[in-house]
Design an enzyme around this catalytic site. Structure first.
Site, PDB file in Angstrom:
ATOM      1  N   ARG A   4       0.809  -1.351  -0.086  1.00 48.04           N
ATOM      2  CA  ARG A   4       0.022   0.041  -0.143  1.00 48.04           C
ATOM      3  C   ARG A   4       0.837   1.223   0.062  1.00 48.04           C
ATOM      4  O   ARG A   4       0.603   2.194   0.699  1.00 48.04           O
ATOM      5  CB  ARG A   4      -1.033  -0.003   1.028  1.00 48.04           C
ATOM      6  CG  ARG A   4      -1.857  -1.137   1.323  1.00 48.04           C
ATOM      7  CD  ARG A   4      -2.939  -1.436   0.088  1.00 48.04           C
ATOM      8  NE  ARG A   4      -3.571  -2.707   0.429  1.00 48.04           N
ATOM      9  CZ  ARG A   4      -3.214  -3.730  -0.051  1.00 48.04           C
ATOM     10  NH1 ARG A   4      -2.149  -3.755  -0.922  1.00 48.04           N
ATOM     11  NH2 ARG A   4      -3.875  -5.121   0.270  1.00 48.04           N
ATOM     12  N   SER A  61     -10.451  -2.317   4.140  1.00 47.83           N
ATOM     13  CA  SER A  61      -9.970  -2.266   5.476  1.00 47.83           C
ATOM     14  C   SER A  61      -9.427  -0.739   5.988  1.00 47.83           C
ATOM     15  O   SER A  61      -8.883  -0.027   5.137  1.00 47.83           O
ATOM     16  CB  SER A  61      -8.704  -3.251   5.113  1.00 47.83           C
ATOM     17  OG  SER A  61      -8.987  -4.367   4.801  1.00 47.83           O
ATOM     18  N   GLU A  65      -5.163   2.738   6.736  1.00 49.74           N
ATOM     19  CA  GLU A  65      -4.838   2.626   5.347  1.00 49.74           C
ATOM     20  C   GLU A  65      -5.849   3.611   4.424  1.00 49.74           C
ATOM     21  O   GLU A  65      -5.400   3.941   3.534  1.00 49.74           O
ATOM     22  CB  GLU A  65      -5.256   1.150   4.931  1.00 49.74           C
ATOM     23  CG  GLU A  65      -5.250   0.870   3.395  1.00 49.74           C
ATOM     24  CD  GLU A  65      -5.319  -0.644   3.243  1.00 49.74           C
ATOM     25  OE1 GLU A  65      -4.978  -1.536   3.960  1.00 49.74           O
ATOM     26  OE2 GLU A  65      -5.962  -0.779   2.063  1.00 49.74           O
TER      27      GLU A  65
HETATM   28  C1  LIG Z   1     -15.890  -3.140  -0.053  1.00 55.16           C
HETATM   29  C2  LIG Z   1     -14.267  -2.549  -0.278  1.00 55.16           C
HETATM   30  C3  LIG Z   1     -13.109  -3.467  -0.260  1.00 55.16           C
HETATM   31  C4  LIG Z   1     -11.796  -3.290  -0.636  1.00 55.16           C
HETATM   32  N1  LIG Z   1     -10.805  -4.132  -0.616  1.00 55.16           N
HETATM   33  C5  LIG Z   1      -9.965  -3.700  -0.740  1.00 55.16           C
HETATM   34  C6  LIG Z   1      -8.727  -4.720  -1.209  1.00 55.16           C
HETATM   35  O1  LIG Z   1      -9.140  -5.986  -1.258  1.00 55.16           O
HETATM   36  N2  LIG Z   1      -7.413  -4.109  -1.381  1.00 55.16           N
HETATM   37  C7  LIG Z   1      -7.097  -2.935  -1.558  1.00 55.16           C
HETATM   38  O2  LIG Z   1      -5.806  -2.652  -1.858  1.00 55.16           O
HETATM   39  N3  LIG Z   1      -8.100  -1.926  -1.226  1.00 55.16           N
HETATM   40  C8  LIG Z   1      -9.281  -2.409  -1.078  1.00 55.16           C
HETATM   41  N4  LIG Z   1     -10.350  -1.413  -0.808  1.00 55.16           N
HETATM   42  C9  LIG Z   1      -9.754  -0.059  -0.828  1.00 55.16           C
HETATM   43  C10 LIG Z   1     -10.033   0.739  -2.069  1.00 55.16           C
HETATM   44  O3  LIG Z   1     -10.900   0.182  -2.943  1.00 55.16           O
HETATM   45  C11 LIG Z   1      -8.755   0.623  -2.845  1.00 55.16           C
HETATM   46  O4  LIG Z   1      -7.644   1.571  -1.891  1.00 55.16           O
HETATM   47  C12 LIG Z   1      -8.679   1.508  -4.138  1.00 55.16           C
HETATM   48  O5  LIG Z   1      -7.462   1.466  -4.643  1.00 55.16           O
HETATM   49  C13 LIG Z   1      -9.135   3.029  -4.009  1.00 55.16           C
HETATM   50  O6  LIG Z   1      -9.480   3.440  -5.598  1.00 55.16           O
HETATM   51  P1  LIG Z   1     -10.483   4.831  -5.691  1.00 55.16           P
HETATM   52  O7  LIG Z   1     -10.495   5.021  -6.988  1.00 55.16           O
HETATM   53  O8  LIG Z   1     -11.763   4.430  -4.621  1.00 55.16           O
HETATM   54  O9  LIG Z   1      -9.494   5.877  -4.805  1.00 55.16           O
HETATM   55  P2  LIG Z   1     -10.108   6.950  -3.996  1.00 55.16           P
HETATM   56  O10 LIG Z   1     -10.612   6.395  -2.697  1.00 55.16           O
HETATM   57  O11 LIG Z   1     -10.856   7.955  -4.513  1.00 55.16           O
HETATM   58  O12 LIG Z   1      -8.606   7.576  -3.585  1.00 55.16           O
HETATM   59  C14 LIG Z   1      -7.651   7.063  -2.887  1.00 55.16           C
HETATM   60  C15 LIG Z   1      -6.190   7.818  -3.107  1.00 55.16           C
HETATM   61  O13 LIG Z   1      -5.801   7.679  -4.182  1.00 55.16           O
HETATM   62  C16 LIG Z   1      -5.500   8.751  -4.737  1.00 55.16           C
HETATM   63  N5  LIG Z   1      -6.022   8.848  -6.092  1.00 55.16           N
HETATM   64  C17 LIG Z   1      -7.113   8.429  -6.690  1.00 55.16           C
HETATM   65  N6  LIG Z   1      -6.978   8.592  -8.287  1.00 55.16           N
HETATM   66  C18 LIG Z   1      -5.624   9.086  -8.205  1.00 55.16           C
HETATM   67  C19 LIG Z   1      -4.910   9.159  -9.575  1.00 55.16           C
HETATM   68  N7  LIG Z   1      -5.407   9.153 -10.887  1.00 55.16           N
HETATM   69  N8  LIG Z   1      -3.600   9.573  -9.424  1.00 55.16           N
HETATM   70  C20 LIG Z   1      -3.018   9.523  -8.074  1.00 55.16           C
HETATM   71  N9  LIG Z   1      -3.774   9.501  -7.137  1.00 55.16           N
HETATM   72  C21 LIG Z   1      -5.085   9.085  -7.067  1.00 55.16           C
HETATM   73  C22 LIG Z   1      -6.353   9.785  -3.985  1.00 55.16           C
HETATM   74  O14 LIG Z   1      -5.956  11.086  -3.937  1.00 55.16           O
HETATM   75  C23 LIG Z   1      -6.237   9.195  -2.751  1.00 55.16           C
HETATM   76  O15 LIG Z   1      -5.167   9.370  -2.081  1.00 55.16           O
HETATM   77  C24 LIG Z   1     -11.820  -1.726  -0.634  1.00 55.16           C
HETATM   78  C25 LIG Z   1     -12.672  -0.917  -0.297  1.00 55.16           C
HETATM   79  C26 LIG Z   1     -14.073  -1.170  -0.279  1.00 55.16           C
HETATM   80  C27 LIG Z   1     -15.082  -0.216  -0.441  1.00 55.16           C
END
Ligand SMILES: Cc1cc2nc3c(=O)[nH]c(=O)nc-3n(C[C@H](O)[C@H](O)[C@H](O)COP(=O)(O)OP(=O)(O)OC[C@H]3O[C@@H](n4cnc5c(N)ncnc54)[C@H](O)[C@@H]3O)c2cc1C
Length: 323
Positions: free
Chosen positions: A174, A245, A315
């Site tokens: 991460r 998480s 996280e």
């Molecule tokens: C039900 C559920 C299950 C999940 N399971 C997992 C799992 O198994 N493994 C896991 O790793 N995560 C998991 N997550 C967490 C999440 O889905 C991940 O961290 C995912 O990568 C976030 O993506 P997002 O587009 O929603 O990012 P956001 O939540 O919108 O942003 C997260 C971070 O990424 C940055 N960001 C977003 N887009 C960009 C970009 N284009 N360039 C640079 N930075 C950017 C944001 O500024 C922020 O710092 C889960 C979440 C939920 C709700």
């Protein structure tokens, strides 16, 4: 700055909105409003937007908000909303997949399966966009996003585009940081915030990537996706808003195990509750404020530290101002 004095010489084609409730753009379904939100029409339009942006404007890249808590007082500055835009996805002649930052993991996994490729199945269970998955090095069940990356395309605050390889980054659990940013001002920010802050001196964010998968067949990839989703439904509280998480797993242990061992399953503050199904999830039972969730995060962290001596680190990313 209340009104954004945009300095673009070319007309913008995207959508600029004001006072946008971030509960509509985060999976926890709570939190304050973003002062401004810009949804670019496409990459070219994003570059025009960035080039005309005043120097001091805070900027946050947001995908599906599935790892994000926005405090109840909201967010000053501009949210760049990349989900619903930057949605290009195609197979390149060399067999790699070109995917833009706004594409959700599930769509990427299905597309790869359709191309008879194997190894993208795990993306189906992560409810984020490619941009968020690159920023977080998201992963599950032994896979991580950056293991699949051949190259990424980035832009900086000035609207300059670069193509970079994994060798340009320090990559871990991460954790992703440009090697060039080591020792810079950006390193002083918490890891999850580094990509959002877009430090005028250095930071960049992701607009696309080329990913490499191995040859497989569509049927077994589809079966893999199905099995993985069933596993998630069985173990995660997907019926209530959450952000996956909450804490990173400490070295050699699981945050969920420690939280459960401390008797915190079911613990509530306001509308926020430590899930009974998965102790490392905090669910919004209906009317949780961002403060309820943040207070519960702090309480869990303090209780685990007191009882086990281990400090859990969030996280999830917490941004914005308290009310
Ligand atoms: C039900 C559920 C299950 C999940 N399971 C997992 C799992 O198994 N493994 C896991 O790793 N995560 C998991 N997550 C967490 C999440 O889905 C991940 O961290 C995912 O990568 C976030 O993506 P997002 O587009 O929603 O990012 P956001 O939540 O919108 O942003 C997260 C971070 O990424 C940055 N960001 C977003 N887009 C960009 C970009 N284009 N360039 C640079 N930075 C950017 C944001 O500024 C922020 O710092 C889960 C979440 C939920 C709700």
């Amino acid at each position: 700055m209340t009104e954004l004095q945009h300095l673009a010489s070319t007309p913008l084609r995207g959508r600029l909105s004001r006072d946008v409730p971030m509960r509509k753009h985060t999976s926890w379904r709570t939190g304050g409003a973003a002062e401004r939100m810009y949804q670019p029409a496409d990459l070219e339009d994003l570059l025009v937007f960035l080039r005309g942006l005043p120097a001091g404007e805070p900027l946050y890249a947001v995908g599906l908000g599935s790892n994000l808590l926005v405090r109840d007082g909201g967010l000053r500055g501009t949210v760049l909303m990349l989900h619903g835009t930057l949605s290009g996805l195609h197979l390149e002649l060399d067999g790699s997949i070109y995917v833009e930052a706004g594409v959700p993991g599930a769509k990427l996994a299905r597309f790869a399966a359709l191309q008879d490729l194997q190894g993208a199945e795990f993306f189906a269970g992560i409810p984020g966009t490619l941009g968020g998955m690159l920023a977080m090095n998201a992963g599950c069940y032994g896979n991580e996003t950056w293991e699949k990356v051949l190259r990424v395309q980035t832009v900086n605050r000035h609207g300059e585009v670069h193509v970079r390889t994994p060798a340009d980054y320090e990559i871990g659990y991460r954790h992703v940081m440009r090697i060039e940013d080591r020792g810079s001002r950006i390193e002083k920010h918490p890891p999850a915030l580094r990509s959002s802050i877009l430090d005028p001196q250095s930071s960049e964010f992701f607009v696309a990537a080329w990913l490499q998968f191995s040859r497989g067949d569509a049927d077994s990839a589809r079966q893999g996706i199905k099995a993985l989703l069933s596993k998630r439904i069985a173990t995660q509280p997907l019926n209530l808003p959450n952000a996956g998480s909450v804490f990173r797993n400490p070295q050699g242990d699981h945050a969920a195990r420690l939280i459960e061992q401390c008797g915190l399953k079911g613990r509530r503050i306001g509308g926020a509750q430590v899930s009974e199904k998965h102790a490392n999830f905090i669910v919004n039972t209906g009317a949780a404020t961002a403060a309820d969730i943040e207070n519960l995060i702090n309480e869990v962290q303090a209780a685990v530290k007191q009882q086990t001596g281990i400090k859990l680190h969030p996280e999830v990313l917490i941004i914005g101002e308290a009310k």
